[in-house]
Scaffold this motif. Structure first.
Motif, PDB file in Angstrom:
ATOM      1  N   VAL A  22      -7.370 -22.830  -1.485  1.00 49.72           N
ATOM      2  CA  VAL A  22      -8.189 -21.754  -0.918  1.00 49.72           C
ATOM      3  C   VAL A  22      -7.533 -20.373  -1.057  1.00 49.72           C
ATOM      4  CG1 VAL A  22      -9.420 -20.950   1.110  1.00 49.72           C
ATOM      5  CG2 VAL A  22      -9.299 -23.397   0.639  1.00 49.72           C
ATOM      6  N   PRO A  23      -6.470 -20.048  -0.304  1.00 53.38           N
ATOM      7  CA  PRO A  23      -5.925 -18.697  -0.456  1.00 53.38           C
ATOM      8  C   PRO A  23      -5.320 -18.452  -1.835  1.00 53.38           C
ATOM      9  CG  PRO A  23      -4.549 -19.994   1.022  1.00 53.38           C
ATOM     10  CD  PRO A  23      -5.772 -20.810   0.736  1.00 53.38           C
ATOM     11  N   GLY A  24      -4.602 -19.456  -2.373  1.00 57.67           N
ATOM     12  CA  GLY A  24      -4.037 -19.280  -3.711  1.00 57.67           C
ATOM     13  C   GLY A  24      -5.123 -19.143  -4.761  1.00 57.67           C
ATOM     14  N   GLY A  25      -6.109 -20.029  -4.718  1.00 55.72           N
ATOM     15  CA  GLY A  25      -7.205 -19.955  -5.684  1.00 55.72           C
ATOM     16  C   GLY A  25      -8.006 -18.683  -5.559  1.00 55.72           C
ATOM     17  N   LEU A  26      -8.133 -18.149  -4.334  1.00 52.86           N
ATOM     18  CA  LEU A  26      -8.886 -16.914  -4.139  1.00 52.86           C
ATOM     19  C   LEU A  26      -8.216 -15.741  -4.844  1.00 52.86           C
ATOM     20  CD1 LEU A  26     -11.261 -15.489  -2.742  1.00 52.86           C
ATOM     21  CD2 LEU A  26      -9.792 -15.153  -0.746  1.00 52.86           C
ATOM     22  N   VAL A  27      -6.885 -15.700  -4.793  1.00 59.29           N
ATOM     23  CA  VAL A  27      -6.168 -14.625  -5.488  1.00 59.29           C
ATOM     24  C   VAL A  27      -6.425 -14.703  -6.984  1.00 59.29           C
ATOM     25  CG1 VAL A  27      -3.880 -13.703  -6.048  1.00 59.29           C
ATOM     26  CG2 VAL A  27      -4.381 -14.458  -3.718  1.00 59.29           C
ATOM     27  N   TYR A  28      -6.254 -15.897  -7.564  1.00 63.58           N
ATOM     28  CA  TYR A  28      -6.499 -16.063  -8.999  1.00 63.58           C
ATOM     29  C   TYR A  28      -7.946 -15.726  -9.352  1.00 63.58           C
ATOM     30  CZ  TYR A  28      -2.045 -18.604  -9.380  1.00 63.58           C
ATOM     31  OH  TYR A  28      -0.717 -18.954  -9.369  1.00 63.58           O
ATOM     32  N   LEU A  29      -8.894 -16.140  -8.509  1.00 61.44           N
ATOM     33  CA  LEU A  29     -10.306 -15.904  -8.799  1.00 61.44           C
ATOM     34  C   LEU A  29     -10.640 -14.419  -8.767  1.00 61.44           C
ATOM     35  CD1 LEU A  29     -13.079 -17.120  -9.350  1.00 61.44           C
ATOM     36  CD2 LEU A  29     -13.417 -17.312  -6.880  1.00 61.44           C
ATOM     37  N   LEU A  30     -10.126 -13.694  -7.773  1.00 59.98           N
ATOM     38  CA  LEU A  30     -10.407 -12.260  -7.687  1.00 59.98           C
ATOM     39  C   LEU A  30      -9.857 -11.512  -8.895  1.00 59.98           C
ATOM     40  CD1 LEU A  30      -9.736 -11.567  -3.886  1.00 59.98           C
ATOM     41  CD2 LEU A  30     -11.956 -11.647  -5.063  1.00 59.98           C
ATOM     42  N   VAL A  31      -8.670 -11.882  -9.328  1.00 59.54           N
ATOM     43  CA  VAL A  31      -8.091 -11.216 -10.499  1.00 59.54           C
ATOM     44  C   VAL A  31      -8.852 -11.629 -11.760  1.00 59.54           C
ATOM     45  CG1 VAL A  31      -5.977 -10.762 -11.798  1.00 59.54           C
ATOM     46  CG2 VAL A  31      -5.864 -11.139  -9.345  1.00 59.54           C
ATOM     47  N   THR A  32      -9.378 -12.857 -11.790  1.00 60.38           N
ATOM     48  CA  THR A  32     -10.204 -13.281 -12.925  1.00 60.38           C
ATOM     49  C   THR A  32     -11.455 -12.419 -13.032  1.00 60.38           C
ATOM     50  OG1 THR A  32      -9.438 -15.563 -12.684  1.00 60.38           O
ATOM     51  CG2 THR A  32     -11.447 -15.218 -13.954  1.00 60.38           C
ATOM     52  N   VAL A  33     -12.098 -12.163 -11.901  1.00 67.45           N
ATOM     53  CA  VAL A  33     -13.286 -11.295 -11.888  1.00 67.45           C
ATOM     54  C   VAL A  33     -12.916  -9.895 -12.366  1.00 67.45           C
ATOM     55  CG1 VAL A  33     -15.031 -10.230 -10.407  1.00 67.45           C
ATOM     56  CG2 VAL A  33     -14.419 -12.635 -10.079  1.00 67.45           C
ATOM     57  N   TRP A  34     -11.785  -9.391 -11.894  1.00 64.12           N
ATOM     58  CA  TRP A  34     -11.327  -8.065 -12.329  1.00 64.12           C
ATOM     59  C   TRP A  34     -11.093  -8.023 -13.837  1.00 64.12           C
ATOM     60  CZ3 TRP A  34      -6.454  -7.115 -14.494  1.00 64.12           C
ATOM     61  CH2 TRP A  34      -6.163  -5.769 -14.729  1.00 64.12           C
ATOM     62  N   ALA A  35     -10.422  -9.058 -14.367  1.00 67.62           N
ATOM     63  CA  ALA A  35     -10.144  -9.092 -15.803  1.00 67.62           C
ATOM     64  C   ALA A  35     -11.428  -9.220 -16.613  1.00 67.62           C
ATOM     65  CB  ALA A  35      -9.198 -10.253 -16.124  1.00 67.62           C
ATOM     66  N   GLY A  36     -12.381 -10.032 -16.118  1.00 68.98           N
ATOM     67  CA  GLY A  36     -13.655 -10.165 -16.821  1.00 68.98           C
ATOM     68  C   GLY A  36     -14.433  -8.865 -16.842  1.00 68.98           C
ATOM     69  N   SER A  37     -14.452  -8.149 -15.715  1.00 67.18           N
ATOM     70  CA  SER A  37     -15.159  -6.868 -15.678  1.00 67.18           C
ATOM     71  C   SER A  37     -14.473  -5.849 -16.578  1.00 67.18           C
ATOM     72  CB  SER A  37     -15.229  -6.346 -14.243  1.00 67.18           C
ATOM     73  OG  SER A  37     -13.927  -6.091 -13.730  1.00 67.18           O
ATOM     74  N   ARG A  38     -13.150  -5.931 -16.657  1.00 64.82           N
ATOM     75  CA  ARG A  38     -12.419  -5.025 -17.556  1.00 64.82           C
ATOM     76  C   ARG A  38     -12.772  -5.307 -19.013  1.00 64.82           C
ATOM     77  NH1 ARG A  38      -5.835  -4.513 -18.063  1.00 64.82           N
ATOM     78  NH2 ARG A  38      -5.820  -2.567 -19.252  1.00 64.82           N
ATOM     79  N   TRP A  39     -12.902  -6.591 -19.346  1.00 65.87           N
ATOM     80  CA  TRP A  39     -13.281  -6.937 -20.712  1.00 65.87           C
ATOM     81  C   TRP A  39     -14.696  -6.457 -21.031  1.00 65.87           C
ATOM     82  CZ3 TRP A  39     -16.792 -11.083 -22.154  1.00 65.87           C
ATOM     83  CH2 TRP A  39     -16.895 -11.244 -23.535  1.00 65.87           C
ATOM     84  N   LEU A  40     -15.628  -6.667 -20.098  1.00 69.10           N
ATOM     85  CA  LEU A  40     -16.992  -6.188 -20.312  1.00 69.10           C
ATOM     86  C   LEU A  40     -17.024  -4.672 -20.445  1.00 69.10           C
ATOM     87  CD1 LEU A  40     -18.967  -8.475 -17.812  1.00 69.10           C
ATOM     88  CD2 LEU A  40     -18.917  -8.628 -20.311  1.00 69.10           C
ATOM     89  N   GLY A  41     -16.215  -3.990 -19.636  1.00 66.72           N
ATOM     90  CA  GLY A  41     -16.141  -2.541 -19.744  1.00 66.72           C
ATOM     91  C   GLY A  41     -15.623  -2.084 -21.089  1.00 66.72           C
ATOM     92  N   SER A  42     -14.673  -2.831 -21.642  1.00 65.30           N
ATOM     93  CA  SER A  42     -14.160  -2.463 -22.965  1.00 65.30           C
ATOM     94  C   SER A  42     -15.221  -2.661 -24.044  1.00 65.30           C
ATOM     95  CB  SER A  42     -12.911  -3.281 -23.293  1.00 65.30           C
ATOM     96  OG  SER A  42     -13.237  -4.656 -23.454  1.00 65.30           O
ATOM     97  N   LEU A  43     -16.088  -3.688 -23.867  1.00 67.28           N
ATOM     98  CA  LEU A  43     -17.171  -3.896 -24.834  1.00 67.28           C
ATOM     99  C   LEU A  43     -18.175  -2.751 -24.785  1.00 67.28           C
ATOM    100  CD1 LEU A  43     -18.011  -7.710 -24.526  1.00 67.28           C
ATOM    101  CD2 LEU A  43     -16.703  -6.546 -26.308  1.00 67.28           C
ATOM    102  N   GLU A  44     -18.473  -2.285 -23.570  1.00 70.16           N
ATOM    103  CA  GLU A  44     -19.415  -1.183 -23.439  1.00 70.16           C
ATOM    104  C   GLU A  44     -18.822   0.122 -23.933  1.00 70.16           C
ATOM    105  OE1 GLU A  44     -20.453  -1.089 -19.372  1.00 70.16           O
ATOM    106  OE2 GLU A  44     -21.571  -2.980 -19.398  1.00 70.16           O
ATOM    107  N   ALA A  45     -17.532   0.289 -23.781  1.00 72.42           N
ATOM    108  CA  ALA A  45     -16.895   1.547 -24.170  1.00 72.42           C
ATOM    109  C   ALA A  45     -16.747   1.674 -25.675  1.00 72.42           C
ATOM    110  CB  ALA A  45     -15.530   1.674 -23.503  1.00 72.42           C
ATOM    111  N   THR A  46     -16.651   0.547 -26.370  1.00 76.53           N
ATOM    112  CA  THR A  46     -16.395   0.617 -27.807  1.00 76.53           C
ATOM    113  C   THR A  46     -17.549   1.235 -28.583  1.00 76.53           C
ATOM    114  OG1 THR A  46     -14.942  -1.299 -27.666  1.00 76.53           O
ATOM    115  CG2 THR A  46     -15.806  -0.743 -29.836  1.00 76.53           C
ATOM    116  N   PRO A  47     -18.812   0.813 -28.438  1.00 72.59           N
ATOM    117  CA  PRO A  47     -19.902   1.483 -29.154  1.00 72.59           C
ATOM    118  C   PRO A  47     -20.055   2.938 -28.734  1.00 72.59           C
ATOM    119  CG  PRO A  47     -20.619  -0.637 -28.284  1.00 72.59           C
ATOM    120  CD  PRO A  47     -19.301  -0.322 -27.652  1.00 72.59           C
TER     121      PRO A  47
END
Length: 285
Positions: free
Chosen positions: A250-275
């Protein structure tokens, strides 16, 4: 004046580390059921290395001044690490799998990412000079491979939670120090690879985080739903093991999950920024 103020602040934190570790020294010396003697040499060596790393940072901060944020992250990481490794928590972890898991999670999801955010290498290099450059370069190259770092971290986590290595770490100070070193080093590399991946490795970082969420959740669930206690035959061992699994899940997995969401949003942002960047760079007709 600014240099003197920063220097005093870092030196004060380092002195606080010395005092905290000295206060914890007797408890660490009695850990693992062995009192004093040569068998405690790994514990004493770990304490000395811990204090040396903190003091070297304080000295390096005089020559290579860090910003406030990284400086706070470094001192916070070292303070949490000192309390987890040399404070009462280390004694509690001898008697309880749940407290043992708390100790592990503090090292892996609190101390390790804080060390990445602290970026202490310039300060340590200011003291060590070019002698450690080969080690820094090796670690930096490895950090450019997020999935490899995640696999290395996974091997460390699963190996030390197998019954044999787990019980060996409880019985021997040397193996216990080795266990903590594996968690810290592999965790530091893992968080370095996913928190500072560079644009080319953003997707790989998100994938490494997702992989870590899945396998740590699986290990936590295994401890929770196992039919037999894995680490002890005591009457309360089963409930204690289930609590340990929940701590990881629970607490350990929550930390990993929140950072996963952050990394995924960062990747999507990079896709939008490139064009958009290409459109802005193209000449008008």
């Amino acid at each position: 004046m600014c240099v003197k103020t920063r220097t005093r602040g870092d030196t004060g934190w380092a002195m606080a580390a010395c005092l905290a570790s000295l206060c914890a020294w007797p408890s660490a010396g009695l850990a693992h059921g062995v009192e004093g003697g040569a068998s405690q040499a790994p514990v004493w060596f770990t304490q000395a290395l811990f204090l040396l790393a903190w003091l070297m940072y304080a000295l390096g901060a005089v020559r290579q001044r860090p910003r406030f944020g990284p400086r706070l992250a470094l001192h916070s990481a070292m303070l949490v690490a000192g309390l987890a490794l040399f404070g009462p928590l280390d004694e509690w972890s001898e008697r309880s799998a749940a407290w043992h898991m708390v100790q592990h999670m503090l090292l892996m999801v609190v101390v390790a990412p804080l060390l990445v955010l602290a970026r202490p290498l310039p300060q340590w290099r200011a003291v060590l000079g070019a002698r450690a450059d080969a080690a820094w370069r090796t670690l930096h190259r490895l950090s450019r491979r997020p999935m490899a770092c995640a696999m290395l971290h996974a091997v460390a986590i699963w190996f030390w939670h197998l019954p044999g290595p787990y019980l060996a770490a409880l019985a021997s100070p040397l193996w216990h120090v080795t266990e903590h070193a594996c968690f810290l080093l592999s965790g530091w590399l893992f968080w370095w690879s996913v928190l500072r991946p560079g644009r080319a490795h953003t997707l790989a970082a998100a994938g490494a985080l997702l992989f870590t969420v899945m396998h740590t959740g699986m290990l936590g669930a295994l401890l929770v739903f196992a039919h037999l206690p894995l680490y002890s035959e005591a009457q309360s061992a089963m409930a204690d093991q289930q609590m340990a699994g929940l701590v990881m899940w629970v607490p350990g997995g929550l930390v990993y999950l929140l950072v996963t969401v952050w990394a995924g949003s960062r990747w999507l942002g990079s896709l939008e920024a490139t064009p958009l960047g290409r459109a802005q760079a193209s000449p008008r007709r």
